[in-house]
Write a protein that holds these residues in place. Structure first.
Motif, PDB file in Angstrom:
ATOM      1  N   HIS B 101       0.839  -1.192   0.000  1.00  0.00           N
ATOM      2  CA  HIS B 101       0.000   0.000   0.000  1.00  0.00           C
ATOM      3  C   HIS B 101       0.873   1.240   0.000  1.00  0.00           C
ATOM      4  O   HIS B 101       1.799   1.362   0.809  1.00  0.00           O
ATOM      5  N   SER B 106      -1.978  12.430   0.635  1.00  0.00           N
ATOM      6  CA  SER B 106      -3.293  12.435   1.281  1.00  0.00           C
ATOM      7  C   SER B 106      -3.649  11.114   1.958  1.00  0.00           C
ATOM      8  O   SER B 106      -4.754  10.951   2.468  1.00  0.00           O
ATOM      9  N   VAL B 140      -3.753   0.330  17.812  1.00  0.00           N
ATOM     10  CA  VAL B 140      -3.551   0.969  16.505  1.00  0.00           C
ATOM     11  C   VAL B 140      -4.791   0.844  15.620  1.00  0.00           C
ATOM     12  O   VAL B 140      -4.992   1.643  14.718  1.00  0.00           O
ATOM     13  N   VAL B 141      -5.661  -0.133  15.922  1.00  0.00           N
ATOM     14  CA  VAL B 141      -6.903  -0.215  15.144  1.00  0.00           C
ATOM     15  C   VAL B 141      -7.933   0.818  15.603  1.00  0.00           C
ATOM     16  O   VAL B 141      -8.727   1.294  14.803  1.00  0.00           O
ATOM     17  N   ARG B 142      -7.939   1.163  16.878  1.00  0.00           N
ATOM     18  CA  ARG B 142      -9.017   2.044  17.348  1.00  0.00           C
ATOM     19  C   ARG B 142      -8.576   3.479  17.584  1.00  0.00           C
ATOM     20  O   ARG B 142      -9.403   4.381  17.618  1.00  0.00           O
ATOM     21  N   PRO B 144      -5.522   4.958  15.814  1.00  0.00           N
ATOM     22  CA  PRO B 144      -4.264   4.934  15.058  1.00  0.00           C
ATOM     23  C   PRO B 144      -3.512   6.260  15.113  1.00  0.00           C
ATOM     24  O   PRO B 144      -2.282   6.276  15.173  1.00  0.00           O
ATOM     25  N   ARG B 145      -4.241   7.363  15.112  1.00  0.00           N
ATOM     26  CA  ARG B 145      -3.553   8.661  15.094  1.00  0.00           C
ATOM     27  C   ARG B 145      -2.778   8.902  16.390  1.00  0.00           C
ATOM     28  O   ARG B 145      -1.692   9.479  16.378  1.00  0.00           O
ATOM     29  N   ASN B 157      -5.865  16.200   9.646  1.00  0.00           N
ATOM     30  CA  ASN B 157      -7.077  15.522   9.195  1.00  0.00           C
ATOM     31  C   ASN B 157      -7.219  15.523   7.672  1.00  0.00           C
ATOM     32  O   ASN B 157      -8.119  14.900   7.136  1.00  0.00           O
ATOM     33  N   ASP B 158      -6.313  16.243   6.981  1.00  0.00           N
ATOM     34  CA  ASP B 158      -6.324  16.182   5.517  1.00  0.00           C
ATOM     35  C   ASP B 158      -5.644  14.906   5.019  1.00  0.00           C
ATOM     36  O   ASP B 158      -5.704  14.591   3.827  1.00  0.00           O
ATOM     37  N   GLU B 160      -5.735  10.934   5.130  1.00  0.00           N
ATOM     38  CA  GLU B 160      -6.560   9.778   5.499  1.00  0.00           C
ATOM     39  C   GLU B 160      -5.666   8.679   6.049  1.00  0.00           C
ATOM     40  O   GLU B 160      -4.630   8.359   5.457  1.00  0.00           O
ATOM     41  N   VAL B 161      -6.060   8.100   7.180  1.00  0.00           N
ATOM     42  CA  VAL B 161      -5.310   6.982   7.762  1.00  0.00           C
ATOM     43  C   VAL B 161      -5.999   5.682   7.370  1.00  0.00           C
ATOM     44  O   VAL B 161      -7.214   5.529   7.567  1.00  0.00           O
ATOM     45  N   ARG B 162      -5.231   4.786   6.818  1.00  0.00           N
ATOM     46  CA  ARG B 162      -5.759   3.449   6.493  1.00  0.00           C
ATOM     47  C   ARG B 162      -4.983   2.417   7.295  1.00  0.00           C
ATOM     48  O   ARG B 162      -3.781   2.237   7.107  1.00  0.00           O
ATOM     49  N   VAL B 163      -5.705   1.745   8.199  1.00  0.00           N
ATOM     50  CA  VAL B 163      -5.121   0.663   8.988  1.00  0.00           C
ATOM     51  C   VAL B 163      -5.428  -0.645   8.268  1.00  0.00           C
ATOM     52  O   VAL B 163      -6.571  -0.876   7.858  1.00  0.00           O
ATOM     53  N   HIS B 164      -4.429  -1.475   8.110  1.00  0.00           N
ATOM     54  CA  HIS B 164      -4.638  -2.775   7.458  1.00  0.00           C
ATOM     55  C   HIS B 164      -4.445  -3.862   8.499  1.00  0.00           C
ATOM     56  O   HIS B 164      -3.333  -4.047   9.006  1.00  0.00           O
TER      57      HIS B 164
END
Lengths: 95, 213
Positions: B101, B106, B140-142, B144-145, B157-158, B160-164
């Motif tokens: 990924h 962004s 980190v799943v709940r 993450p930031r 907030n601009d 996007e965080v994607r947790v896999h």
């Protein structure tokens, strides 16, 4: 079994089940609705590997969930996502 | 050398400082002995596997990132079919679906295995201890930031965080952003700035001054 039941982008619900065998569906994701992000390959089921060879081999998907939906008190961006691998027999179509 | 076992396939078991004493450790050893004596695999195969695992390291991931930055066609293949793309570089994780990924201005990606500690070990070597900790896996799943901030990654907030969450048969790697100021660098120079944590997603900005000449 080889044709995927769900399509890319389709809304699906992850089942909520209290089963006494090993599976790979974390409690935090159960019952939540997400979209199919990726259609993966066919793999043995964790539930049947414990007493055999994982039959029937089953379609795996990546399901994309909104963090604000998973956690009511989520404080990050409403665009934040969590992607998770879920087997087809744990998924049902959702509106 | 331990003389507790003197038949040949015992030699692949290398004790640390103490002999195994827990029930689980003894059960593991007994299972291993049975698998070898019943011919499911050989001691030599086990040694080769351990050797390959030891040789895997984050540098392999750094080589993939550097090639992706310098070869757009390879990057395309890596992002679309990582499992086959890495074979071009002499790596192989099949039948696992290796999934890469890409971080962008962004989007920030971060990898976890909440259920255990799934990690592309055959490629990147042993995972860090914190990756296996309940603290990291649960949080980190709940949030993450917050976790990323603790690692020094501040995201607006601009972004996007994607947790896999690596829950089943896929293994993941993050393709970090190529750092600014590296125009004209060779793939080797670029690979030297890529860190293990950047490949997991707990580091975002690579430090180009960290490279030893």
């Amino acid at each position: 079994m080889s044709e995927p039941r769900f399509a890319l982008g389709q809304r699906v619900r992850i089942a909520a089940r209290d089963v006494a065998v090993h599976h790979r569906v974390p409690a935090y994701a159960q019952g939540h609705v997400g979209t199919v992000e990726r259609i993966c390959g066919l793999y043995g089921q964790p539930e049947t590997y414990i007493h055999g060879d994982g039959q029937p081999f089953t379609r795996l998907y990546r399901i994309s969930l909104a963090q604000t939906d998973l956690w009511p008190d989520y404080s990050g961006s409403s665009r934040d996502r969590l992607d998770i691998e879920i087997f087809e027999h744990w998924l049902e179509a959702s509106s | 050398m331990s003389d507790h076992h003197d038949h040949d396939h015992a030699r692949t078991f290398q004790p640390d400082h103490t002999e195994p004493t827990s029930d689980a450790a003894l059960l593991g050893l007994a299972l291993r002995e049975l698998l070898i004596s019943d011919g499911h695999y050989t001691a030599q195969e086990e040694l080769r596997m351990m050797d390959a695992m030891q040789k895997a390291s984050p540098h392999n991931g750094a080589l993939l990132a550097a090639r992706a930055w310098t070869d757009p066609d390879f990057k395309h293949r890596l992002l679309n079919d990582g499992a086959n793309a890495i074979k071009e570089m002499g790596f192989n994780l099949l039948p696992i679906e290796f999934t890469v990924h890409e971080n962008t201005d962004s989007t920030h990606n971060v990898i976890v295995c909440t259920l255990c500690s799934c990690y592309p070990r055959g490629l990147l070597g042993m995972s860090p201890a914190w990756y296996k900790s309940k603290n990291y896996r649960a949080r980190v799943v709940r949030e993450p930031r917050t976790v990323l901030k603790e690692f020094g990654v501040q995201l607006g907030n601009d972004v996007e965080v994607r947790v896999h969450d690596s829950t089943a048969e896929l293994r993941y790697m993050v393709l970090p952003q190529r750092p600014r100021g590296t125009e004209g660098w060779s793939a080797e120079q670029l690979a030297a700035v890529v860190t293990r944590d950047a490949l997991i997603g707990t580091q975002r900005d690579l430090d180009i001054n960290a490279v030893a000449d």
